[in-house]
Design a protein around this motif. Structure first.
Motif, mmCIF file in Angstrom:
data_model
loop_
_atom_site.group_PDB
_atom_site.id
_atom_site.type_symbol
_atom_site.label_atom_id
_atom_site.label_comp_id
_atom_site.label_asym_id
_atom_site.label_seq_id
_atom_site.Cartn_x
_atom_site.Cartn_y
_atom_site.Cartn_z
ATOM 1 N N LYS A 196 0.900 -1.238 0.002
ATOM 2 C CA LYS A 196 0.104 -0.108 0.067
ATOM 3 C C LYS A 196 0.818 1.228 -0.036
ATOM 4 O O LYS A 196 1.951 1.284 0.530
ATOM 5 N N ASN A 197 0.286 2.283 -0.646
ATOM 6 C CA ASN A 197 0.929 3.557 -0.741
ATOM 7 C C ASN A 197 2.212 3.555 -1.492
ATOM 8 O O ASN A 197 2.947 4.591 -1.592
ATOM 9 N N ALA A 198 2.671 2.261 -2.166
ATOM 10 C CA ALA A 198 3.689 2.411 -3.061
ATOM 11 C C ALA A 198 3.502 3.322 -4.379
ATOM 12 O O ALA A 198 2.495 3.546 -4.824
ATOM 13 N N THR A 199 4.805 3.550 -5.006
ATOM 14 C CA THR A 199 4.899 4.565 -6.321
ATOM 15 C C THR A 199 4.889 3.642 -7.356
ATOM 16 O O THR A 199 5.507 2.524 -7.396
ATOM 17 N N VAL A 200 4.069 3.823 -8.348
ATOM 18 C CA VAL A 200 4.245 3.092 -9.803
ATOM 19 C C VAL A 200 4.685 4.292 -10.744
ATOM 20 O O VAL A 200 4.099 5.276 -10.968
ATOM 21 N N VAL A 201 5.752 4.127 -11.460
ATOM 22 C CA VAL A 201 6.098 4.870 -12.624
ATOM 23 C C VAL A 201 5.736 4.437 -13.948
ATOM 24 O O VAL A 201 5.812 3.138 -14.132
ATOM 25 N N CYS A 202 5.384 5.525 -14.753
ATOM 26 C CA CYS A 202 5.163 5.069 -16.115
ATOM 27 C C CYS A 202 5.418 6.340 -16.929
ATOM 28 O O CYS A 202 5.670 7.502 -16.503
ATOM 29 N N ASP A 203 5.639 5.964 -18.244
ATOM 30 C CA ASP A 203 5.908 7.046 -18.963
ATOM 31 C C ASP A 203 4.816 8.093 -19.749
ATOM 32 O O ASP A 203 3.661 7.494 -19.684
ATOM 33 N N ILE A 204 5.088 9.002 -20.246
ATOM 34 C CA ILE A 204 4.152 9.643 -20.925
ATOM 35 C C ILE A 204 3.295 9.351 -21.829
ATOM 36 O O ILE A 204 2.222 9.937 -22.232
ATOM 37 N N LYS A 205 3.538 8.171 -22.499
ATOM 38 C CA LYS A 205 2.582 7.498 -23.313
ATOM 39 C C LYS A 205 1.655 6.690 -22.835
ATOM 40 O O LYS A 205 0.481 6.251 -23.583
ATOM 41 N N CYS A 206 1.696 6.561 -21.460
ATOM 42 C CA CYS A 206 0.672 5.565 -21.002
ATOM 43 C C CYS A 206 -0.785 6.185 -20.584
ATOM 44 O O CYS A 206 -0.837 7.365 -20.425
ATOM 45 N N SER A 207 -1.880 5.457 -20.658
ATOM 46 C CA SER A 207 -3.194 5.759 -20.461
ATOM 47 C C SER A 207 -3.461 6.411 -19.082
ATOM 48 O O SER A 207 -2.867 6.068 -18.119
ATOM 49 N N TYR A 208 -4.413 7.435 -19.140
ATOM 50 C CA TYR A 208 -4.936 7.964 -17.785
ATOM 51 C C TYR A 208 -5.501 6.815 -16.988
ATOM 52 O O TYR A 208 -5.528 7.010 -15.862
ATOM 53 N N LEU A 209 -5.935 5.794 -17.770
ATOM 54 C CA LEU A 209 -6.618 4.648 -16.799
ATOM 55 C C LEU A 209 -5.585 4.078 -15.928
ATOM 56 O O LEU A 209 -6.140 3.321 -14.750
ATOM 57 N N LEU A 210 -4.484 3.977 -16.342
ATOM 58 C CA LEU A 210 -3.332 3.408 -15.502
ATOM 59 C C LEU A 210 -3.191 4.040 -14.258
ATOM 60 O O LEU A 210 -3.148 3.579 -12.915
ATOM 61 N N LYS A 211 -3.370 5.593 -14.274
ATOM 62 C CA LYS A 211 -3.296 6.225 -12.902
ATOM 63 C C LYS A 211 -4.358 6.221 -12.218
ATOM 64 O O LYS A 211 -4.501 6.082 -11.117
ATOM 65 N N ASN A 212 -5.621 5.982 -12.895
ATOM 66 C CA ASN A 212 -6.980 5.866 -12.015
ATOM 67 C C ASN A 212 -6.759 4.527 -11.294
ATOM 68 O O ASN A 212 -7.185 4.604 -10.273
ATOM 69 N N SER A 213 -6.481 3.402 -11.970
ATOM 70 C CA SER A 213 -6.287 2.333 -11.307
ATOM 71 C C SER A 213 -5.144 2.072 -10.054
ATOM 72 O O SER A 213 -5.679 1.473 -9.122
ATOM 73 N N VAL A 214 -3.974 2.618 -10.463
ATOM 74 C CA VAL A 214 -3.179 2.785 -9.212
ATOM 75 C C VAL A 214 -3.640 3.515 -8.062
ATOM 76 O O VAL A 214 -3.358 3.007 -7.029
ATOM 77 N N GLU A 215 -4.149 4.681 -8.432
ATOM 78 C CA GLU A 215 -4.644 5.470 -7.293
ATOM 79 C C GLU A 215 -5.823 4.808 -6.467
ATOM 80 O O GLU A 215 -6.078 4.865 -5.397
ATOM 81 N N ALA A 216 -6.849 3.991 -7.357
ATOM 82 C CA ALA A 216 -7.682 3.314 -6.563
ATOM 83 C C ALA A 216 -7.263 2.155 -5.834
ATOM 84 O O ALA A 216 -8.153 1.768 -4.848
#
Length: 465
Positions: free
Chosen positions: A277-297
């Motif tokens: 929990k509370n860990a960081t996930v790094v992605c590059d600028i080409k990745c979907s905003y859905l990844l951000k939503n899923s990680v934060e959820a």
């Protein structure tokens, strides 16, 4: 040993050395590159380096020149032989040697080749790679009075396979297709996934530097058609494709739909964040905003980085991220023993995630968040310098009212319901574009804005979107 052709500065790219063989990158150039790299290691107090190569037709010759330069610098070399790039990364830990060079052009067509480098367990920056060129041009390094020694280590593929089989446990068997694209993962992929308990349907798993079936770039949907057919015809759970040197992975689901790496990361992040929990996930600028939503959820935090495996590695390390990945297929899992981008290990962990769920693969894939998005579009340019100047002109002329702009790598134009990206490729002389939106009409609207910008800037090429 002398240079028959001048060193071309264009081959010293943002995160490796790469170019068309005998047009931009001449095999004897590798001697001088080896001499400089070896001399730099000795100056830093280290005297040993790992050396590997992929299966391209030009790789044996380039490797031999590179080896000669390293040995003439006085540096000792451990020759890993034919090996996927992530296996060479694994060898850094396995053999406790922090430096490596691998002869490969990754996902590029067969007439390209290059050199990937790890120095003191870190990828080289753009400035450090440029410094190699400058050292060669200024002839700052010469042969050492004492030549280094070369030893051969034959067991690294076995060691790597054993490490993954020990680490990854499937709770239920899966029926999978593997497309190695005739790249160097052909040496071990079928055996590796069979040992994990999968029923494997191999596709193009014969090493062939001509790449006779398709280019070794699985991010091109055209190169996935045979894999999609194999999965559908045999009613398999999933299909997995690797690039030419194995540090990228793409998948297709049981219905043949492409699982782009940002979707793969959604599945991996949901699983990993349960224990972290509370860990960081790094992605590059080409990745979907859905990844951000899923990680934060799932309780995590997302961090954005420029495209490029060296940028990804650096940011995952600096942020202490537990997972990192980019849309091109480089995925780093740092919650166990691995710490490099590794298509084979990422694929194994994806299979472990799928097998651990109660739902069928069909149900899992159906529940992955979706949007309307495009693959990465490319507009070829004459050379890398041309693509850079064209991007600068596009950015100077760009007007996107109501959008927020991210400029860490080209220009990403974000709206509340979609986004578009334009940047230069670091591995080929192309302008690249990608788009995503909540609806198909909105996707077409965003694409039209970029088409108009391209025309207004005077770019008359046939547009792929």
């Amino acid at each position: 040993m002398t240079k028959p052709m001048p060193m071309q500065p264009e081959i010293f790219r943002a995160y490796d050395i790469r170019g068309k063989v005998n047009e931009e990158f001449f095999p004897p150039n590798a001697y001088d590159i080896g001499l400089v790299i070896g001399s730099k290691l000795l100056a830093q107090g280290r005297n040993q380096i790992l050396l590997g190569r992929d299966g391209r037709l030009s790789s044996p010759e380039i490797k031999q020149f590179l080896l000669s330069g390293l040995l003439d610098s006085g540096c000792d070399v451990i020759d890993l032989g034919l090996t996927p790039t992530p296996v060479a990364y694994f060898a850094l830990q396995q053999l406790s040697v922090p430096d490596a060079v691998i002869v490969t052009a990754s996902h590029n067509p067969g007439h390209y080749n290059g050199i990937k480098m790890v120095v003191n367990n870190c990828p080289l920056s753009k400035d450090e790679i440029r410094a190699i060129y400058e050292a060669i041009e200024e002839e700052r390094y010469a042969k050492n009075d004492v030549q280094g020694k070369c030893t051969v280590y034959d067991d690294i593929l076995t060691d790597f396979t054993a490490a993954i089989v020990k680490d990854v446990k499937l709770e239920k068997p899966l029926r999978i297709a593997i497309d190695c694209g005739n790249g160097v993962t052909s040496l071990l992929a079928e055996s590796l996934f069979s040992q994990l308990g999968c029923e494997v349907f191999p596709l193009y798993c014969e090493l062939d530097g001509n790449f006779p079936n398709h280019s070794p770039d699985p991010t091109d949907p055209e190169n996935l058609k045979a894999l999609q057919k194999l999965v559908i015809d045999n009613k398999l759970d999933i299909g997995i494709a690797f690039d030419g040197d194995g540090d990228r992975v793409i998948a297709v689901d049981c219905n043949g739909k492409i699982l782009w790496p940002d979707r793969i990361m959604i599945l991996l992040a949901e699983q990993i964040l349960q224990q972290n929990k509370n860990a960081t996930v790094v992605c590059d600028i080409k990745c979907s905003y859905l990844l951000k939503n899923s990680v934060e959820a799932a309780g995590g935090t997302i961090a954005l980085c420029p495209t490029g495996h060296s940028h990804l590695k650096r940011m995952t390390r600096e942020t202490g991220a537990i997972l990192g990945g980019e849309f091109s297929g480089h995925i780093i899992l740092r919650d166990r023993w691995s710490c490099h981008d590794d298509g084979l290990y990422a694929a194994a962990r994806l299979l472990e995630t799928l097998s651990s769920r109660k739902e069928s693969c069909t149900e899992i894939f159906a529940n992955i968040p979706d949007s309307f998005s495009t693959p990465e579009y490319r507009i070829p340019q004459a050379c890398h310098a041309t693509s850079v100047s064209q991007l600068e002109a596009l950015m100077d002329n760009a007007e996107f009212p109501g959008a927020s702009l991210c400029l860490i790598d080209g220009m990403r134009v974000d709206y509340s319901d979609g986004w578009g990206l334009m940047r230069t490729s670091n591995t080929s002389p192309d302008l690249t574009f990608r788009f995503e939106a909540e609806s198909e009409p909105r996707l077409e609207t965003i694409k039209a804005l970029f088409r108009r910008l391209l025309r207004d800037t005077g770019i008359k090429a046939d547009l792929p979107f």
